[in-house]
Scaffold this motif. Structure first.
Motif, PDB file in Angstrom:
ATOM      1  N   ASN A 157       0.662  -1.345  -0.067  1.00 43.52           N
ATOM      2  CA  ASN A 157       0.531   0.438  -0.307  1.00 43.52           C
ATOM      3  C   ASN A 157       0.894   1.127   0.112  1.00 43.52           C
ATOM      4  O   ASN A 157       1.575   1.618   1.071  1.00 43.52           O
ATOM      5  CB  ASN A 157      -0.986   0.266   0.910  1.00 43.52           C
ATOM      6  CG  ASN A 157      -1.898   0.556   1.317  1.00 43.52           C
ATOM      7  OD1 ASN A 157      -2.129   1.520   0.283  1.00 43.52           O
ATOM      8  ND2 ASN A 157      -2.639   1.416   2.048  1.00 43.52           N
ATOM      9  N   SER A 158       0.709   2.219  -0.984  1.00 43.40           N
ATOM     10  CA  SER A 158       2.118   2.901  -1.362  1.00 43.40           C
ATOM     11  C   SER A 158       1.089   3.905  -0.771  1.00 43.40           C
ATOM     12  O   SER A 158       2.025   5.321  -0.372  1.00 43.40           O
ATOM     13  CB  SER A 158       1.896   3.045  -2.392  1.00 43.40           C
ATOM     14  OG  SER A 158       1.221   3.585  -3.475  1.00 43.40           O
ATOM     15  N   ASN A 176      -2.164 -10.131  -4.937  1.00 45.39           N
ATOM     16  CA  ASN A 176      -2.113  -9.529  -6.648  1.00 45.39           C
ATOM     17  C   ASN A 176      -0.115  -8.839  -7.450  1.00 45.39           C
ATOM     18  O   ASN A 176      -0.614  -8.978  -8.301  1.00 45.39           O
ATOM     19  CB  ASN A 176      -3.090  -8.846  -7.147  1.00 45.39           C
ATOM     20  CG  ASN A 176      -4.403  -9.209  -7.018  1.00 45.39           C
ATOM     21  OD1 ASN A 176      -5.092 -10.404  -7.222  1.00 45.39           O
ATOM     22  ND2 ASN A 176      -5.232  -8.516  -6.176  1.00 45.39           N
ATOM     23  N   ARG A 177       0.265  -8.404  -5.916  1.00 44.99           N
ATOM     24  CA  ARG A 177       1.811  -7.832  -6.557  1.00 44.99           C
ATOM     25  C   ARG A 177       2.333  -7.834  -5.737  1.00 44.99           C
ATOM     26  O   ARG A 177       2.272  -8.529  -4.490  1.00 44.99           O
ATOM     27  CB  ARG A 177       1.550  -6.406  -7.143  1.00 44.99           C
ATOM     28  CG  ARG A 177       1.064  -5.604  -6.206  1.00 44.99           C
ATOM     29  CD  ARG A 177       0.982  -3.749  -6.302  1.00 44.99           C
ATOM     30  NE  ARG A 177       0.289  -3.466  -5.388  1.00 44.99           N
ATOM     31  CZ  ARG A 177      -0.616  -2.669  -5.124  1.00 44.99           C
ATOM     32  NH1 ARG A 177      -1.596  -3.631  -5.166  1.00 44.99           N
ATOM     33  NH2 ARG A 177      -1.291  -2.228  -4.159  1.00 44.99           N
ATOM     34  N   LYS A 178       3.988  -8.097  -6.113  1.00 43.21           N
ATOM     35  CA  LYS A 178       4.762  -8.202  -4.852  1.00 43.21           C
ATOM     36  C   LYS A 178       4.630  -6.679  -4.561  1.00 43.21           C
ATOM     37  O   LYS A 178       4.499  -5.421  -4.914  1.00 43.21           O
ATOM     38  CB  LYS A 178       6.417  -7.878  -5.746  1.00 43.21           C
ATOM     39  CG  LYS A 178       6.156  -9.480  -6.814  1.00 43.21           C
ATOM     40  CD  LYS A 178       7.662  -9.493  -7.513  1.00 43.21           C
ATOM     41  CE  LYS A 178       7.972 -10.918  -7.455  1.00 43.21           C
ATOM     42  NZ  LYS A 178       9.288 -11.342  -8.900  1.00 43.21           N
ATOM     43  N   SER A 179       5.736  -6.811  -3.003  1.00 52.34           N
ATOM     44  CA  SER A 179       5.539  -5.910  -2.149  1.00 52.34           C
ATOM     45  C   SER A 179       6.636  -5.198  -3.600  1.00 52.34           C
ATOM     46  O   SER A 179       7.552  -5.644  -3.361  1.00 52.34           O
ATOM     47  CB  SER A 179       6.024  -6.529  -0.730  1.00 52.34           C
ATOM     48  OG  SER A 179       7.814  -6.583  -0.982  1.00 52.34           O
ATOM     49  N   SER A 180       7.342  -4.052  -2.545  1.00 54.22           N
ATOM     50  CA  SER A 180       7.593  -2.630  -3.079  1.00 54.22           C
ATOM     51  C   SER A 180       9.682  -3.371  -2.181  1.00 54.22           C
ATOM     52  O   SER A 180      10.308  -3.042  -3.460  1.00 54.22           O
ATOM     53  CB  SER A 180       8.047  -1.195  -2.380  1.00 54.22           C
ATOM     54  OG  SER A 180       7.958  -2.058  -0.892  1.00 54.22           O
ATOM     55  N   ASP A 188      11.487 -12.936  -5.591  1.00 51.48           N
ATOM     56  CA  ASP A 188      10.453 -13.418  -5.174  1.00 51.48           C
ATOM     57  C   ASP A 188      10.561 -12.978  -3.734  1.00 51.48           C
ATOM     58  O   ASP A 188      11.327 -13.275  -2.982  1.00 51.48           O
ATOM     59  CB  ASP A 188      10.325 -15.078  -5.606  1.00 51.48           C
ATOM     60  CG  ASP A 188       9.967 -15.131  -6.908  1.00 51.48           C
ATOM     61  OD1 ASP A 188       9.184 -14.437  -8.194  1.00 51.48           O
ATOM     62  OD2 ASP A 188      10.838 -16.452  -6.966  1.00 51.48           O
ATOM     63  N   GLU A 189       9.099 -13.246  -3.024  1.00 50.93           N
ATOM     64  CA  GLU A 189       8.644 -13.733  -2.025  1.00 50.93           C
ATOM     65  C   GLU A 189       8.149 -14.411  -1.414  1.00 50.93           C
ATOM     66  O   GLU A 189       6.740 -15.266  -2.056  1.00 50.93           O
ATOM     67  CB  GLU A 189       8.517 -12.171  -1.245  1.00 50.93           C
ATOM     68  CG  GLU A 189       7.254 -10.968  -1.688  1.00 50.93           C
ATOM     69  CD  GLU A 189       6.911 -10.184  -1.934  1.00 50.93           C
ATOM     70  OE1 GLU A 189       7.413  -9.964  -0.827  1.00 50.93           O
ATOM     71  OE2 GLU A 189       6.263  -9.664  -2.171  1.00 50.93           O
TER      72      GLU A 189
END
Length: 243
Positions: A157-158, A176-180, A188-189
């Motif tokens: 959450n930017s 739905n998307r990677k972390s920053s 990958d995470e």
């Protein structure tokens, strides 16, 4: 890359703040089961080894020892751990605690600590994205304590403000998307509960990501023909033992 009875050995640095779950994660990966109780705080370096078998049996060799160097996260040992543990390695796993935003934010400093030690050039005091340009070591992010997290993810959450981050401990992933940081490090995470292997059983996405990380290390060393890993006099610790 070293060898042990003709089986190549790859070294992985496991880094992150104290008590984020590094030792619990490494134990789960190496022993295929979670720890029965929280481990003591790691002092120095705790080493565990996993035998990794490549699924593509046409590749030679098929077997590798993955040696995890679980480095203690104590601030008091910051000045000594660089020269003792950061000389030779093939990959880096960065670990944060989903209930602690600070542990996530600190991952940049952990990686930069390694980059500063390894760099032959003078670097800025603080981390900047530019320092990653010439750092091509495979990286994997691990976020622990998935079972203790509740609510909406703040990792992705930017628009979150400082007050938002201080008012909640939840850092659940947005699938739905990677972390920053995963985007910044181009890696990958994995989100896990280190006291349950449900999210880390065979054929799960988490295992696929971990295996992909191993394969990146193998590919890199096979291209570069890295010299054997040197032996070190490890920091004396009751946590220093090899399974």
């Amino acid at each position: 890359m070293g060898t042990n009875d003709d089986i190549p050995t790859l070294v992985v640095l496991v880094l992150g703040d104290s008590s984020v779950g590094k030792t619990s994660f490494v134990h789960m990966v190496c022993h295929d089961q979670p720890l029965s109780s929280p481990p003591p705080v790691t002092v120095g370096c705790h080493i565990e080894i996993k035998l990794y078998e490549r699924r593509d049996r046409h590749q030679n060799p098929n077997l590798y020892f993955i040696e995890f160097h679980d480095v203690g996260g104590s601030v008091q040992h910051k000045n000594s751990r660089s020269s003792m543990f950061y000389d030779e390695f093939n990959g880096i796993i960065l670990v944060s605690d989903l209930t602690s935003r600070q542990s996530y934010d600190n991952l940049k400093e952990w990686l930069y600590e390694v980059i500063r030690y390894r760099s032959q050039q003078k670097l800025p005091k603080d981390f900047t994205p530019e320092v990653l340009q010439n750092f091509d070591v495979p990286i994997l992010l691990i976020h622990t304590k998935f079972d203790e997290s509740n609510g909406t993810s703040l990792l992705n959450n930017s628009k979150s403000t400082s007050s938002d981050l201080s008012s909640t401990s939840s850092l659940l992933p947005n699938y739905n998307r990677k972390s920053s940081l995963a985007n910044l490090f181009n890696c990958d995470e994995i989100f896990v509960n280190c006291y349950s292997n449900k999210r880390f059983s065979v054929d799960t996405h988490n295992v696929a990501k971990l295996n992909s990380f191993f394969e990146k290390m193998i590919k890199k060393v096979s291209i570069e023909h890295i010299e054997p890993i040197q032996k070190y006099d490890w920091f004396a610790s009751e946590n220093h033992y090899i399974h």
